[in-house]
Structures are given as structure tokens and as C-alpha cells.
Enzyme design. Structure first.
Site, PDB file in Angstrom:
ATOM      1  N   LYS A  71       0.794  -1.195  17.784  1.00 40.66           N
ATOM      2  CA  LYS A  71       1.250  -2.031  16.508  1.00 40.66           C
ATOM      3  C   LYS A  71       1.921  -1.144  15.566  1.00 40.66           C
ATOM      4  O   LYS A  71       1.503  -0.058  15.260  1.00 40.66           O
ATOM      5  CB  LYS A  71       0.220  -2.896  16.062  1.00 40.66           C
ATOM      6  CG  LYS A  71      -0.927  -2.018  15.506  1.00 40.66           C
ATOM      7  CD  LYS A  71      -2.206  -3.200  15.548  1.00 40.66           C
ATOM      8  CE  LYS A  71      -3.402  -2.288  14.788  1.00 40.66           C
ATOM      9  NZ  LYS A  71      -4.941  -2.854  15.087  1.00 40.66           N
ATOM     10  N   ARG A 117     -12.678 -11.981  10.896  1.00 43.33           N
ATOM     11  CA  ARG A 117     -11.361 -11.975  10.565  1.00 43.33           C
ATOM     12  C   ARG A 117     -10.626 -12.955  11.774  1.00 43.33           C
ATOM     13  O   ARG A 117     -10.717 -13.921  11.374  1.00 43.33           O
ATOM     14  CB  ARG A 117     -11.181 -10.521  10.727  1.00 43.33           C
ATOM     15  CG  ARG A 117      -9.864 -10.257   9.904  1.00 43.33           C
ATOM     16  CD  ARG A 117      -9.414  -8.597  10.250  1.00 43.33           C
ATOM     17  NE  ARG A 117      -9.254  -8.108  11.542  1.00 43.33           N
ATOM     18  CZ  ARG A 117      -9.052  -6.983  11.797  1.00 43.33           C
ATOM     19  NH1 ARG A 117      -8.563  -6.006  10.823  1.00 43.33           N
ATOM     20  NH2 ARG A 117      -8.838  -6.354  12.930  1.00 43.33           N
ATOM     21  N   TYR A 150       6.549  16.039 -12.675  1.00 44.28           N
ATOM     22  CA  TYR A 150       6.244  14.678 -13.612  1.00 44.28           C
ATOM     23  C   TYR A 150       4.717  15.010 -14.101  1.00 44.28           C
ATOM     24  O   TYR A 150       4.047  15.365 -13.625  1.00 44.28           O
ATOM     25  CB  TYR A 150       6.024  13.610 -12.838  1.00 44.28           C
ATOM     26  CG  TYR A 150       7.376  12.783 -12.408  1.00 44.28           C
ATOM     27  CD1 TYR A 150       8.309  12.678 -13.508  1.00 44.28           C
ATOM     28  CD2 TYR A 150       7.741  12.672 -11.287  1.00 44.28           C
ATOM     29  CE1 TYR A 150       9.738  12.036 -13.176  1.00 44.28           C
ATOM     30  CE2 TYR A 150       9.077  12.133 -10.808  1.00 44.28           C
ATOM     31  CZ  TYR A 150       9.949  11.715 -11.932  1.00 44.28           C
ATOM     32  OH  TYR A 150      11.047  11.215 -11.671  1.00 44.28           O
ATOM     33  N   MET A 158       8.583  10.854  -5.618  1.00 46.25           N
ATOM     34  CA  MET A 158       9.094  10.275  -4.611  1.00 46.25           C
ATOM     35  C   MET A 158       9.744  10.734  -3.434  1.00 46.25           C
ATOM     36  O   MET A 158       9.458  10.438  -2.210  1.00 46.25           O
ATOM     37  CB  MET A 158      10.092   9.068  -5.092  1.00 46.25           C
ATOM     38  CG  MET A 158      10.395   8.004  -4.294  1.00 46.25           C
ATOM     39  SD  MET A 158      12.073   6.732  -4.973  1.00 46.25           S
ATOM     40  CE  MET A 158      10.741   6.033  -6.320  1.00 46.25           C
TER      41      MET A 158
HETATM   42  C1  PLP Z   1      -5.874  -2.028  15.537  1.00 44.09           C
HETATM   43  C2  PLP Z   1      -6.593  -2.686  16.670  1.00 44.09           C
HETATM   44  C3  PLP Z   1      -7.040  -1.850  17.490  1.00 44.09           C
HETATM   45  C4  PLP Z   1      -7.206  -0.190  17.477  1.00 44.09           C
HETATM   46  O1  PLP Z   1      -8.024   0.251  16.530  1.00 44.09           O
HETATM   47  P1  PLP Z   1      -8.251   1.739  15.977  1.00 44.09           P
HETATM   48  O2  PLP Z   1      -9.301   1.748  15.197  1.00 44.09           O
HETATM   49  O3  PLP Z   1      -6.987   2.239  15.767  1.00 44.09           O
HETATM   50  O4  PLP Z   1      -8.733   2.376  17.419  1.00 44.09           O
HETATM   51  C5  PLP Z   1      -7.935  -2.433  18.467  1.00 44.09           C
HETATM   52  N1  PLP Z   1      -8.170  -3.685  18.454  1.00 44.09           N
HETATM   53  C6  PLP Z   1      -7.496  -4.731  17.703  1.00 44.09           C
HETATM   54  C7  PLP Z   1      -7.700  -6.100  17.807  1.00 44.09           C
HETATM   55  C8  PLP Z   1      -6.896  -4.120  16.649  1.00 44.09           C
HETATM   56  O5  PLP Z   1      -6.210  -4.859  15.658  1.00 44.09           O
END
Ligand code: PLP
Length: 346
Positions: free
Chosen positions: A35, A130, A246, A294
Site C-alpha cells: 500500500k 480500527r 532559515y 522545503m
Molecule cells: C500496513 C499493514 C500491514 C503491514 O504492516 P507493517 O507494520 O508495515 O509490517 C499488515 N496488515 C495490515 C492490515 C496493514 O494495514
């Protein structure tokens, strides 16, 4: 056009990290969370490499991310699961996509079932509060007859040693055989290090694939994958008493040779690296001087005085140390890596 910034990506390290996590997963298969564009590295590049290494299960957040991988994951043995499930707006695409939803609400389950959706995954909430349906929903038959590949849950505190981990594990274990699911899955990167009874049938590491170390036990296992490299735009000399950047957050007490780099917080080189980050050229350590702006960052080149305009330097980005230096999490350091990098797989 040649990009002025490079993100050097180490294929061997990525594959070695996946193999190590696969080994630690024991008899469970090891998937990959890709993701957020592969945690900022580029999901396509990650999926191509891990699929070649033997990884078969990939996790994205939404259908746009799944669509972007449709032509990479053409091998039918490769599964892409969409962690946010299906909104009504996703249904037209999702019903014919080369990916499956991780249904995570009662409404999503009804929506998928009523539309005659095919195989799916389901997220059960075992205590994180969640995403996910409740174990009670499962007990009351919500999933009966649904064609489920994997029943997932997710740990809230896998990077800590707290009793909640075992409680969540036991709740998932209690659902064994309660649905048509062929597999159970609980562990992210940190949970893989909690031991074999957290691995179930499929693990889902993200962070550790990309060089992150969420638990000390993984420190000797995980290799750095992503390394930002920036180019010198200008050389100058600070005299004793001169300040730089800055808000003049660094003042030279003796003359200092300085290089101005073309990287800043817009690239994910966060302001937290102000006066704490460092770059390298060969073995020479080049500390950040003053505030990261930046698009620009100043470093001392006293340790490598022949560096000049147009030369490249490497930013220290070993994630545990970079997180400590910047005050950002290892996750934020990766996912913040911006769009101005050429992502170059070595
Ligand atoms: C992002 C995610 C993972 C991976 O988690 P990491 O801590 O990056 O290894 C696994 N399962 C779910 C449901 C996630 O949202």
C-alpha cells in the site's frame, strides 16, 4: 530529463528481507504489504521483484492502488487484496477486478454478497478497534456461505510486549473453522518477530521488507533498501560567526566548508533532520547544518573538501537511526519520500 534526485533501491536487500521474513514465518506463507505505493518505493517495482522471488499475496489499501498493479500481477497465482474493502463507488470496478476486497464492515459484507461478488477476504476486529467485523458478527452467521480466502486480523501493539497481543491472537484462533476461510492471517512485520504462534497461515509484512526495524529481534535480519541521493547546487565557505539557513539555526564557530543540496522536506527529508541529519561521500560524514528547508539542505563538507557543484552525496537513511535523528517514525520516513526522485532499482 534527468531528475535532480535519486532514490537508490536495492533489489538484493528487498528480496533478502522478504526471504528472511518468509523463513521467520515458518510454515505460513509470507505476503507483502505494498500500500501507499510500496511504502514510497514504488509498488510496481516492489511487486515485480517479490513476485519473482516467490511472493504470492500482496496487500494494497484501495482499488486505485489495485488498478495500478493490474498488469504487473497477471500471473493467476498472484493475489492482490484491498485492505479497505469495497465502498458502493468501488463495486462496478471491484466485481471484475483482478483483486479481491478485504471486507471489513457488516455493510461491506452485505454489499458484496448481494452483488454476487466472488472470493473475498474478511477483516475481523480482535481488539484494535480500527477496521473489521466483530467475532460476535461471525458467531451470529454474518459470513455463512461467503467464499472466503483469508480471514485477517491486525495487532494494535505488535511492536510492544503487552498482554493484548496474546489476547488478540487467541481471539483469532477462536475463529478457526468458524467460516469457510482457507487461511487465517494476523502478523505484520513486528508480529512475525513475536513467534510462530502469531504466523497462522499467512504473514503480511510491510515495513521490514523496506528496511524498517519495528522490533529489536529484526535488527540483524533486515537490510536497508532505500537510499536518497542528492546533488550539490552550490559550494560556499562560512566564516566564524556566519550563520546559515532559515532562522539562522547554525552558526559557525570556526570557518566551515559548506555544500547546499537540492533536497528538503518537500522530498520527505523532514525538518526534523535540522542540525541532526547527515550525508556521506565515500566514508566521509557530512553533517546537516541548520534548518532543512522545503527544497534545500546545507551540509558541512569539511570531511571531503573536494566535493563541488554537481557532485552527488548520499543521505544517511538507515531507518532506525534516521527515525531517531528526525523524530519521525520509520513508516513516515518511507511513505514521505516524494515525487522528485528518480527511483532507481539496482
Ligand atoms: C500496513 C499493514 C500491514 C503491514 O504492516 P507493517 O507494520 O508495515 O509490517 C499488515 N496488515 C495490515 C492490515 C496493514 O494495514
Amino acid at each position: 530529463m534527468i531528475a535532480p534526485l535519486r532514490l537508490s533501491l536495492d533489489t538484493a536487500a528487498l528480496v533478502a528481507n522478504w526471504r528472511a521474513l518468509d523463513r521467520l514465518s515458518g510454515t505460513a506463507a509470507c505476503g507483502a504489504a505494498v500500500k501507499a505505493d510500496g511504502y514510497g518505493l514504488g509498488a510496481r517495482g516492489v511487486v515485480e521483484r517479490l513476485a519473482t522471488a516467490g511472493c504470492r499475496d500482496f496487500f494494497v489499501a484501495n482499488w486505485g492502488e489495485a488498478a495500478a498493479l493490474a498488469d504487473v500481477a497477471t500471473d493467476r497465482s498472484i493475489a492482490i487484496s484491498v485492505l479497505h474493502g469495497v465502498r458502493q463507488d468501488d463495486m462496478a470496478f471491484a466485481l471484475h477486478a483482478n483483486a479481491r476486497p478485504v471486507l471489513s464492515t457488516v455493510e461491506q459484507v452485505r454489499r458484496w454478497r448481494n452483488a454476487g461478488g466472488g472470493r473475498c477476504d474478511v477483516m475481523v476486529d480482535t481488539g484494535m478497534n480500527r477496521l473489521g467485523i466483530s467475532p460476535d458478527d461471525v458467531a451470529q452467521g454474518l459470513l455463512d456461505g461467503l467464499g472466503i480466502d483469508t480471514l485477517l486480523s491486525h495487532l494494535a501493539c505488535a511492536d510492544e510486549d503487552v498482554p493484548a497481543n496474546a489476547r488478540q491472537r487467541d481471539r483469532l484462533n477462536g475463529l478457526r473453522g468458524a467460516t469457510t476461510a482457507k487461511r487465517l492471517s494476523l502478523a505484520n512485520s513486528a508480529a512475525i518477530a513475536l513467534g510462530p504462534d502469531y504466523a497462522f497461515d499467512l504473514t503480511r509484512p510491510g515495513l521490514a521488507l523496506y528496511g524498517g526495524v519495528p522490533r529489536a529481534a529484526l535488527a540483524d535480519v533486515v537490510r536497508q533498501v532505500a537510499t536518497p541521493q542528492a546533488q550539490i547546487l552550490q559550494r560556499r565557505t562560512l566564516r566564524a560567526g556566519d550563520s546559515i539557513g532559515y532562522n539562522a539555526l547554525y552558526t559557525a564557530s570556526v570557518p566551515v566548508e559548506v555544500a547546499i543540496l537540492n533536497i528538503g522536506y518537500a522530498d520527505g527529508y523532514w525538518r526534523g533532520f535540522t542540525n541532526t541529519g547527515q550525508a556521506r561521500a565515500g566514508d566521509a560524514v557530512l553533517p546537516v547544518l541548520g534548518r532543512v528547508s522545503m527544497d534545500l539542505t546545507a551540509i558541512s563538507v569539511d570531511a571531503f573538501p573536494t566535493l563541488d557543484e554537481g557532485d552527488w552525496v548520499t543521505l544517511d537513511f538507515a531507518l532506525p537511526r534516521a527515525a531517531a535523528a528526525s523524530g519521525m517514525s520509520q513508516y513516515e520516513l518511507l511513505t514521505g519520500l516524494g515525487q522528485r526522485f528518480d527511483r532507481i532499482w539496482q
